[in-house]
Design a protein around this motif. Structure first.
Motif, PDB file in Angstrom:
ATOM      1  N   ALA A   1      38.336  48.900  44.221  1.00  0.00           N
ATOM      2  CA  ALA A   1      37.457  49.952  44.764  1.00  0.00           C
ATOM      3  C   ALA A   1      38.222  51.249  45.024  1.00  0.00           C
ATOM      4  CB  ALA A   1      36.798  49.459  46.046  1.00  0.00           C
ATOM      5  N   LYS A   2      39.544  51.142  45.165  1.00  0.00           N
ATOM      6  CA  LYS A   2      40.342  52.359  45.442  1.00  0.00           C
ATOM      7  C   LYS A   2      40.557  53.205  44.188  1.00  0.00           C
ATOM      8  CE  LYS A   2      43.016  50.277  49.148  1.00  0.00           C
ATOM      9  NZ  LYS A   2      44.026  49.243  49.124  1.00  0.00           N
ATOM     10  N   LEU A   3      40.334  52.639  43.027  1.00  0.00           N
ATOM     11  CA  LEU A   3      40.590  53.385  41.789  1.00  0.00           C
ATOM     12  C   LEU A   3      39.537  54.480  41.615  1.00  0.00           C
ATOM     13  CD1 LEU A   3      41.418  50.369  39.461  1.00  0.00           C
ATOM     14  CD2 LEU A   3      43.024  52.042  40.414  1.00  0.00           C
ATOM     15  N   PRO A   4      39.954  55.654  41.159  1.00  0.00           N
ATOM     16  CA  PRO A   4      38.978  56.739  40.995  1.00  0.00           C
ATOM     17  C   PRO A   4      38.005  56.461  39.849  1.00  0.00           C
ATOM     18  CG  PRO A   4      41.158  57.424  40.213  1.00  0.00           C
ATOM     19  CD  PRO A   4      41.325  56.062  40.804  1.00  0.00           C
ATOM     20  N   ASP A   5      36.773  56.942  40.006  1.00  0.00           N
ATOM     21  CA  ASP A   5      35.731  56.856  38.964  1.00  0.00           C
ATOM     22  C   ASP A   5      35.359  55.422  38.605  1.00  0.00           C
ATOM     23  OD1 ASP A   5      35.811  59.647  38.782  1.00  0.00           O
ATOM     24  OD2 ASP A   5      37.475  59.555  37.349  1.00  0.00           O
ATOM     25  N   VAL A   6      35.589  54.504  39.536  1.00  0.00           N
ATOM     26  CA  VAL A   6      35.257  53.095  39.281  1.00  0.00           C
ATOM     27  C   VAL A   6      34.266  52.625  40.333  1.00  0.00           C
ATOM     28  CG1 VAL A   6      36.172  50.734  39.376  1.00  0.00           C
ATOM     29  CG2 VAL A   6      37.454  52.509  38.166  1.00  0.00           C
ATOM     30  N   LYS A   7      33.274  51.853  39.903  1.00  0.00           N
ATOM     31  CA  LYS A   7      32.380  51.189  40.847  1.00  0.00           C
ATOM     32  C   LYS A   7      32.215  49.742  40.403  1.00  0.00           C
ATOM     33  CE  LYS A   7      29.216  50.429  43.959  1.00  0.00           C
ATOM     34  NZ  LYS A   7      29.551  50.326  45.398  1.00  0.00           N
ATOM     35  N   VAL A   8      32.410  48.823  41.327  1.00  0.00           N
ATOM     36  CA  VAL A   8      32.224  47.406  41.002  1.00  0.00           C
ATOM     37  C   VAL A   8      30.861  46.973  41.539  1.00  0.00           C
ATOM     38  CG1 VAL A   8      33.123  45.072  41.250  1.00  0.00           C
ATOM     39  CG2 VAL A   8      34.710  47.014  41.094  1.00  0.00           C
ATOM     40  N   PHE A   9      29.920  46.736  40.624  1.00  0.00           N
ATOM     41  CA  PHE A   9      28.627  46.191  41.030  1.00  0.00           C
ATOM     42  C   PHE A   9      28.728  44.674  41.031  1.00  0.00           C
ATOM     43  CE2 PHE A   9      27.418  50.326  39.110  1.00  0.00           C
ATOM     44  CZ  PHE A   9      26.830  50.889  40.236  1.00  0.00           C
TER      45      PHE A   9
ATOM     46  N   ARG B   1      27.479  35.374  35.392  1.00  0.00           N
ATOM     47  CA  ARG B   1      27.993  36.739  35.347  1.00  0.00           C
ATOM     48  C   ARG B   1      28.224  37.142  36.801  1.00  0.00           C
ATOM     49  NH1 ARG B   1      24.232  40.390  31.669  1.00  0.00           N
ATOM     50  NH2 ARG B   1      22.565  39.391  32.835  1.00  0.00           N
ATOM     51  N   VAL B   2      29.441  37.473  37.152  1.00  0.00           N
ATOM     52  CA  VAL B   2      29.805  37.614  38.562  1.00  0.00           C
ATOM     53  C   VAL B   2      29.906  39.074  38.996  1.00  0.00           C
ATOM     54  CG1 VAL B   2      31.592  37.069  40.275  1.00  0.00           C
ATOM     55  CG2 VAL B   2      30.942  35.367  38.553  1.00  0.00           C
ATOM     56  N   LEU B   3      30.628  39.885  38.222  1.00  0.00           N
ATOM     57  CA  LEU B   3      30.834  41.291  38.596  1.00  0.00           C
ATOM     58  C   LEU B   3      30.625  42.179  37.383  1.00  0.00           C
ATOM     59  CD1 LEU B   3      34.179  40.940  40.604  1.00  0.00           C
ATOM     60  CD2 LEU B   3      31.905  41.234  41.604  1.00  0.00           C
ATOM     61  N   ASP B   4      30.195  43.412  37.632  1.00  0.00           N
ATOM     62  CA  ASP B   4      30.032  44.410  36.574  1.00  0.00           C
ATOM     63  C   ASP B   4      30.891  45.603  36.965  1.00  0.00           C
ATOM     64  OD1 ASP B   4      27.926  42.811  35.451  1.00  0.00           O
ATOM     65  OD2 ASP B   4      26.614  43.608  37.006  1.00  0.00           O
ATOM     66  N   VAL B   5      32.005  45.760  36.264  1.00  0.00           N
ATOM     67  CA  VAL B   5      32.952  46.818  36.613  1.00  0.00           C
ATOM     68  C   VAL B   5      32.659  48.041  35.751  1.00  0.00           C
ATOM     69  CG1 VAL B   5      35.390  47.411  36.746  1.00  0.00           C
ATOM     70  CG2 VAL B   5      34.659  45.048  37.178  1.00  0.00           C
ATOM     71  N   VAL B   6      32.242  49.131  36.396  1.00  0.00           N
ATOM     72  CA  VAL B   6      31.854  50.338  35.663  1.00  0.00           C
ATOM     73  C   VAL B   6      32.861  51.450  35.929  1.00  0.00           C
ATOM     74  CG1 VAL B   6      30.055  52.097  35.329  1.00  0.00           C
ATOM     75  CG2 VAL B   6      29.407  49.756  35.879  1.00  0.00           C
ATOM     76  N   ALA B   7      33.270  52.146  34.874  1.00  0.00           N
ATOM     77  CA  ALA B   7      34.132  53.325  35.049  1.00  0.00           C
ATOM     78  C   ALA B   7      33.594  54.480  34.223  1.00  0.00           C
ATOM     79  CB  ALA B   7      35.561  53.001  34.624  1.00  0.00           C
ATOM     80  N   LEU B   8      33.744  55.676  34.769  1.00  0.00           N
ATOM     81  CA  LEU B   8      33.438  56.907  34.043  1.00  0.00           C
ATOM     82  C   LEU B   8      34.749  57.484  33.555  1.00  0.00           C
ATOM     83  CD1 LEU B   8      31.003  58.511  36.645  1.00  0.00           C
ATOM     84  CD2 LEU B   8      30.361  57.588  34.431  1.00  0.00           C
ATOM     85  N   GLY B   9      34.735  58.092  32.359  1.00  0.00           N
ATOM     86  CA  GLY B   9      35.970  58.679  31.831  1.00  0.00           C
ATOM     87  C   GLY B   9      35.675  59.922  31.028  1.00  0.00           C
ATOM     88  N   ASP B  10      36.731  60.676  30.714  1.00  0.00           N
ATOM     89  CA  ASP B  10      36.537  61.895  29.918  1.00  0.00           C
ATOM     90  C   ASP B  10      36.079  61.552  28.508  1.00  0.00           C
ATOM     91  OD1 ASP B  10      37.285  63.446  32.028  1.00  0.00           O
ATOM     92  OD2 ASP B  10      39.410  63.369  31.508  1.00  0.00           O
ATOM     93  N   THR B  11      36.530  60.406  28.024  1.00  0.00           N
ATOM     94  CA  THR B  11      36.096  59.897  26.722  1.00  0.00           C
ATOM     95  C   THR B  11      35.727  58.426  26.931  1.00  0.00           C
ATOM     96  OG1 THR B  11      38.319  59.140  26.226  1.00  0.00           O
ATOM     97  CG2 THR B  11      37.740  61.367  25.465  1.00  0.00           C
ATOM     98  N   VAL B  12      35.136  57.815  25.923  1.00  0.00           N
ATOM     99  CA  VAL B  12      34.812  56.391  26.049  1.00  0.00           C
ATOM    100  C   VAL B  12      36.105  55.585  26.192  1.00  0.00           C
ATOM    101  CG1 VAL B  12      33.643  54.435  24.988  1.00  0.00           C
ATOM    102  CG2 VAL B  12      32.750  56.715  24.682  1.00  0.00           C
TER     103      VAL B  12
END
Ligand code: AMP
Ligand code: GLY
Length: 430
Positions: free
Chosen positions: A357-365, A383-394
């Motif tokens: 959770a401390k990592l930038p641009d990351v959300k763990v649903f 299916r236990v966790l969905d780890v989503v990150a936003l980035g400048d590119t894919v």
């Protein structure tokens, strides 16, 4: 105003998280929810099947909007039951949810609307299906049980023998119960799959950016089918021109044809598409947000989702501004239990959530998780966790998502390692 989200998966966590950001929303409840929704919202121990208890809760807790996540309560008529009590609920009526609940009904709508889809034939009797397969020039078929079968009622066959076996399972052995009372045999299409979702009030559609799911369990799209092992958006496979075409030739004719059939569709209409060399073809419609597509989609949506849902219920979507998106792509990696999509154990302690959770641009649903009596987060599903990150590119979003995945573990935890690789490869060629 208070909001109630019905369901307990990663999609519902993302919905609750997004809705709680609305300045119009005081409090978000989730029934029954998971460990993640217990943190970002408040859980209510009511099953999605218990309509009377959900209605009572909504009445007693000033719920101004109820959002129904999964297909089962939608096809069972939860939105109708709420409306009958004067309560506001987002999602299609029982009748409109048949677009997902009955593949035969969906096919009928697609054919009436002249929407491009696989050619198909409907059967009630196995013997007639066997004759059809025997006399066909084809050897590739897809056999589909009519009703809901938790994503398992579709068998993709590469020979007549496999098709006979699939018909036997669905129609004779009733492997999916009553869902197999009717079934379809359709032409097998080839191509990459894409998910195009639209929010509609039955008149106007607001198309969301295209996404791609990863249905196969293992890297390289191998192994058994799952509920989805990861997703990303936007998916360049559906460029702006194709997206426009899909709106005009797929989504709008579908919504208008449903209207003509006296079945107004209000909610999320999700087109599962095969991008064939002949153009996009509809494989199926769902009547809700996709899971996991919802998680990267909502991570990028800037528009207030609460406003959009209220406008949908009031049939005034045409008055809203177009949806606004974060330009950065999002990648979602699903972390699963050992054994999934087969049998698996539950109850393992999950480590590393705080570090991730401390990592930038990351959300763990959270999807299949629950809090135990000591407040420890434990696994509670495949299916236990969905780890989503936003980035400048894919590629950047993928790197960030997997950096977070690497911080999290429990006994037997695993994830695919190649989510979004097809997109990275396709876009690096340009
Ligand atoms: P459905 O629930 O109808 O989307 O089917 C589940 C999965 O089966 C899809 O995501 C596809 O991978 C596959 N599938 C369904 N219909 C077809 C088809 N006509 N041709 C090839 N694959 C299909
Ligand atoms: N991601 C596939 C589905 O939600 O049906």
């Amino acid at each position: 105003m208070n909001v109630l989200v019905v369901g307990s998966g990663g999609r519902e966590h993302a919905l609750a998280w997004k809705l709680s950001q609305s300045p119009s929303v005081d409090k978000v409840y989730v029934a029954p929810g998971n460990a993640g929704t217990a943190i970002d919202a408040e859980n209510v121990p009511i099953s999605e099947k218990d309509f009377p208890a959900l209605i009572q809760f909504a009445k007693e807790n000033r719920i101004g909007l109820t959002v129904v996540g999964p297909e089962a309560p939608l096809t069972a008529g939860l939105v109708d039951a709420f409306e009958a009590e004067g309560l506001r609920a987002f999602g299609p009526s029982k009748k409109a949810a048949q677009m997902e609940g009955s593949k035969v009904f969906c096919k009928e709508v697609l054919n009436r609307a002249l929407v491009p889809t696989a050619r198909s034939q409907t059967f009630e009797r196995a013997s007639e299906a066997y004759d059809y397969i025997r006399s066909s020039q084809e050897s590739n078929f897809v056999v589909k049980a009519d009703g809901l079968a938790a994503g398992k009622g579709v068998v993709v066959c590469s020979s007549k023998e496999e098709a006979f076996e699939a018909v036997k399972q669905i129609a004779e052995d009733r492997a999916f119960g009553a869902a197999g009372a009717r079934f379809l045999i359709e032409e097998r299409l080839v191509g990459q799959e894409a998910s195009v979702l639209a929010i509609t009030d039955g008149q106007t559609i607001m198309t969301l950016q295209p996404a791609q799911d990863h249905k196969a369990a293992h890297d390289g799209d191998t192994g058994p089918n799952t509920g989805g092992m990861g997703a990303y958006c936007p998916a360049s496979l559906v460029d702006d021109r194709k997206l426009h075409w899909i709106e005009e030739k797929v989504l709008l004719p579908t919504v208008f044809t449903l209207n003509r059939m006296d079945t107004k569709f209000k909610g999320v209409l999700y087109a599962g598409l095969m991008m064939t060399p002949q153009g996009p073809r509809v494989l199926e419609y769902n009547a809700r947000f996709g899971d996991p597509e919802c998680q990267p989609l909502l991570s990028r949506l800037k528009t207030d989702l609460f406003d959009v849902m209220q406008a949908t219920i009031d049939e005034r979507l045409c008055t809203l501004e177009p949806l606004a998106w974060d330009d950065r792509p999002a990648v979602c990696v699903v972390m699963a239990s050992e054994g999934y999509p087969g049998p698996y154990e539950k109850g393992y302690e999950i480590f590393g959530l705080d570090e991730a959770a401390k990592l930038p641009d990351v959300k763990v649903f959270h999807a299949g998780t629950k809090l135990d009596e000591n407040g420890v987060v434990r696994t509670n599903g495949g299916r236990v966790l969905d780890v989503v990150a936003l980035g400048d590119t894919v590629a950047d979003a993928k790197r960030k998502a997997y950096e977070a995945v690497a911080k999290i573990h429990w006994q037997g935890s695993w994830a695919r390692t190649d989510i979004a690789d097809k997109e990275i490869k396709a876009t690096s060629r340009n």
